[in-house]
Write a protein that holds these residues in place. Structure first.
Motif, PDB file in Angstrom:
ATOM      1  N   GLY A 178       8.745  63.902 -22.792  1.00  0.00           N
ATOM      2  CA  GLY A 178       8.857  62.681 -21.971  1.00  0.00           C
ATOM      3  C   GLY A 178       7.849  62.690 -20.842  1.00  0.00           C
ATOM      4  N   VAL A 179       8.203  61.990 -19.758  1.00  0.00           N
ATOM      5  CA  VAL A 179       7.265  61.799 -18.645  1.00  0.00           C
ATOM      6  C   VAL A 179       7.906  62.305 -17.363  1.00  0.00           C
ATOM      7  CG1 VAL A 179       5.954  60.086 -17.325  1.00  0.00           C
ATOM      8  CG2 VAL A 179       6.329  59.761 -19.778  1.00  0.00           C
ATOM      9  N   ALA A 180       7.166  63.139 -16.650  1.00  0.00           N
ATOM     10  CA  ALA A 180       7.666  63.598 -15.339  1.00  0.00           C
ATOM     11  C   ALA A 180       7.321  62.545 -14.292  1.00  0.00           C
ATOM     12  CB  ALA A 180       7.011  64.925 -14.978  1.00  0.00           C
ATOM     13  N   ARG A 181       8.258  62.326 -13.378  1.00  0.00           N
ATOM     14  CA  ARG A 181       7.938  61.424 -12.268  1.00  0.00           C
ATOM     15  C   ARG A 181       6.926  62.131 -11.360  1.00  0.00           C
ATOM     16  NH1 ARG A 181       9.186  57.170 -14.627  1.00  0.00           N
ATOM     17  NH2 ARG A 181       7.814  58.432 -15.434  1.00  0.00           N
ATOM     18  N   TYR A 196       1.820  60.380 -27.237  1.00  0.00           N
ATOM     19  CA  TYR A 196       1.878  60.135 -28.689  1.00  0.00           C
ATOM     20  C   TYR A 196       0.559  60.523 -29.346  1.00  0.00           C
ATOM     21  CZ  TYR A 196       6.407  58.090 -28.019  1.00  0.00           C
ATOM     22  OH  TYR A 196       7.741  57.953 -27.709  1.00  0.00           O
ATOM     23  N   LEU A 197      -0.528  60.221 -28.646  1.00  0.00           N
ATOM     24  CA  LEU A 197      -1.839  60.630 -29.196  1.00  0.00           C
ATOM     25  C   LEU A 197      -1.868  62.152 -29.302  1.00  0.00           C
ATOM     26  CD1 LEU A 197      -5.317  59.305 -28.213  1.00  0.00           C
ATOM     27  CD2 LEU A 197      -4.888  61.738 -28.219  1.00  0.00           C
ATOM     28  N   ILE A 232       7.141  53.932 -24.746  1.00  0.00           N
ATOM     29  CA  ILE A 232       6.313  52.947 -25.484  1.00  0.00           C
ATOM     30  C   ILE A 232       7.154  51.803 -26.038  1.00  0.00           C
ATOM     31  CG2 ILE A 232       4.542  54.626 -26.069  1.00  0.00           C
ATOM     32  CD1 ILE A 232       5.763  54.750 -28.895  1.00  0.00           C
ATOM     33  N   ASP A 233       8.474  51.990 -26.072  1.00  0.00           N
ATOM     34  CA  ASP A 233       9.302  50.888 -26.615  1.00  0.00           C
ATOM     35  C   ASP A 233       9.824  49.996 -25.483  1.00  0.00           C
ATOM     36  OD1 ASP A 233      12.321  52.922 -27.144  1.00  0.00           O
ATOM     37  OD2 ASP A 233      10.981  52.629 -25.428  1.00  0.00           O
ATOM     38  N   ILE A 245       2.399  51.192 -17.328  1.00  0.00           N
ATOM     39  CA  ILE A 245       1.631  51.283 -18.581  1.00  0.00           C
ATOM     40  C   ILE A 245       2.445  52.147 -19.543  1.00  0.00           C
ATOM     41  CG2 ILE A 245      -0.641  51.073 -17.496  1.00  0.00           C
ATOM     42  CD1 ILE A 245      -0.799  54.191 -17.859  1.00  0.00           C
ATOM     43  N   ARG A 246       2.117  52.079 -20.800  1.00  0.00           N
ATOM     44  CA  ARG A 246       2.881  52.840 -21.789  1.00  0.00           C
ATOM     45  C   ARG A 246       2.321  54.261 -21.921  1.00  0.00           C
ATOM     46  NH1 ARG A 246       2.596  47.758 -24.424  1.00  0.00           N
ATOM     47  NH2 ARG A 246       4.604  46.684 -24.279  1.00  0.00           N
TER      48      ARG A 246
END
Ligand SMILES: Nc1nc2c(c(=O)[nH]1)N[C@H]1C(S)=C(S)[C@@H](COP(=O)(O)OP(=O)(O)OC[C@H]3O[C@@H](n4cnc5c(N)ncnc54)[C@H](O)[C@@H]3O)O[C@H]1N2
Ligand code: MOO
Ligand SMILES: [Mg+2]
Length: 408
Positions: free
Chosen positions: A224-227, A207-208, A192-193, A201-202
């Motif tokens: 975090g985010v998995a590819r 976070y929600l 998000i930063d 997209i963020r």
């Protein structure tokens, strides 16, 4: 596709309360008591005064013809101290609120009903008769020794913490807080930063969900985010083996890169996939190893709503609660809902009390990517399966997520 009720039942059948731990009292808010709380002392511990005034024998307060009875003041007993002598007939002792009633006295008169010569004087005139027991809070009036005060299973709120503190429970046995691993997925999803790049997209979902997990009294850990590769998902899931629940968002529909279900099949099992609801159709539930995994849809509103309907009850059950669902009430819909989907539709709305009933106004565009439809939402209106159109003035069931503060 299975129904919402069947999905919830199958999910909860897989969830058992977590073990009991002992936590300091100040860390127990929102948790569930794991054993009965029995009073081991009387509360109040001693007869004490409810008022600032004088302790005396009630018989000495009888009013005479010519002038009020005048008693000799033999001392003062302040809160936290114990009188070193008894109150004899014809005498009185100053007493402060909360102070133990001295032996011999059977009543307390508040200072406003007396006349005296000031805090140092040794006399007091009693201007009104007082009965035995007047302004005395007897030992054990609130809690008696051996009395069950809080049964196990009680949800600990601020006021329960006050009662536990009164009984000296500096630490308290509770069902442990759940640890929740939160995983975003998708090559389009960035931190998000980061500045937005074309096609990116963020990661709003993580976070929600982190905040929603915290609000449910559990401990979130964002992974975090998995590819969009199985390797990346495998690596992320390997970090979640100590979680009590894994929440993923995205990658559970029918896209070529929707791989969460693949990993569930590979490393655990899928209990079900797809629910007859909107938003939230592609929800998947199963396990990675022995850890339950709730695969939420990527669309932000879908994630938010399906966490509320399935994620929160999971956390409630893990954390020992018996009441798992938010209350449901009947509301009158002010602006109607034009229904398209045949699925059951959970419509975001603001419900308030107006003219003697609960009235709902939807929060605008109900697309499952329209995050602003979540704002002002305090209720989910349930539009039944079958593409039912709801006209203004109709009544529907609503799940109350929060009660309106302005319930005036
Ligand atoms: N041919 C079909 N396509 C789709 C169907 C279908 O039945 N047939 N289902 C639609 C429905 S309903 C939903 S809900 C979505 C959910 O699909 P996924 O769970 O696979 O979600 P993604 O495709 O990964 O992403 C959907 C959408 O959400 C955005 N997204 C993803 N992660 C995040 C995040 N962490 N924060 C914010 N936004 C996120 C993503 O960019 C997509 O725009 O599938 C429909 N498709
Ligand atoms: O399930 Mo989807 O959330 O209807 O868009
Ligand atoms: Mg997808």
């Amino acid at each position: 596709m299975i129904s919402v009720e069947e999905a919830l039942a199958r999910i909860l059948a897989e969830i058992a309360p977590l073990p009991t731990v002992r936590v300091p009292l100040s860390e127990a808010l929102g948790l569930v008591l794991a054993e009965d709380v029995i009073a081991q002392e009387a509360i109040p511990p001693f007869d004490n005064s409810a008022m600032d005034g004088f302790a005396l024998l009630s018989q000495d307060s009888k009013q005479q013809q010519d002038q009020p009875p005048r008693l000799k003041v033999t001392g003062t007993v302040a809160a936290g101290y114990v009188a070193d002598h008894a109150v004899e007939p014809g005498t009185a002792m100053r007493i402060m609120t909360g102070a133990p009633v001295p032996p011999g006295a059977d009543t307390v008169i508040q200072v406003e009903l007396t006349r005296h010569g000031g805090p140092e004087s040794d006399w007091v005139e009693i201007l009104q008769e007082v009965k035995p027991g007047n302004n005395i809070r007897p030992a054990g009036e609130d809690m008696r020794h051996g009395q069950l005060i809080l049964p196990r299973g009680t949800e600990i709120g601020a006021w329960e913490i006050g009662v536990l503190a009164t009984l000296g429970w500096a630490s308290v046995p509770v069902t442990r807080r759940a640890r929740v691993a939160i995983l975003g997925t998708g090559d389009e999803v960035i931190e998000i930063d980061q500045p937005l790049q074309p096609g990116k997209i963020r990661n709003s979902n993580s976070y929600l969900l982190e905040a929603a997990v915290r609000r449910a009294g559990a401990i979130p850990e964002r992974l975090g985010v998995a590819r969009d590769t199985v390797e990346s998902l495998r690596e992320k899931f390997s970090q979640a083996i100590n979680a009590d629940l894994i929440l993923t968002s995205g990658g559970v529909s029918v896209g070529d890169f929707d791989l969460v279900k693949n990993i569930m099949s590979e490393q655990g099992e899928i209990q079900f996939w797809r629910i007859n609801m909107r938003p939230g159709k592609p929800v998947a539930f199963g396990h990675i190893g022995t850890v339950p995994l709730l695969g939420l849809p990527g669309n932000p509103v879908s994630s938010a709503v399906t966490f509320e309907l399935f994620g929160r009850p999971i956390l409630r059950k893990l954390q020992g609660h018996t009441h798992l669902l938010k209350p449901q009430i009947e509301v009158t819909v002010e602006d109607g809902v034009q229904e398209r989907a045949m699925r059951r539709h959970y419509v975001r709305a603001y419900v308030k009390w107006q003219d003697g009933k609960f009235v709902a106004r939807t929060t605008g565009n109900q697309g499952s990517h329209i995050m602003t439809s979540l704002l002002q939402t305090n209720a989910l209106l349930i539009v039944p399966e079958g593409g039912v159109a709801v006209q203004p003035g109709d009544t529907v069931q609503a799940i109350m997520l929060d009660w309106p503060e302005d319930a005036s």
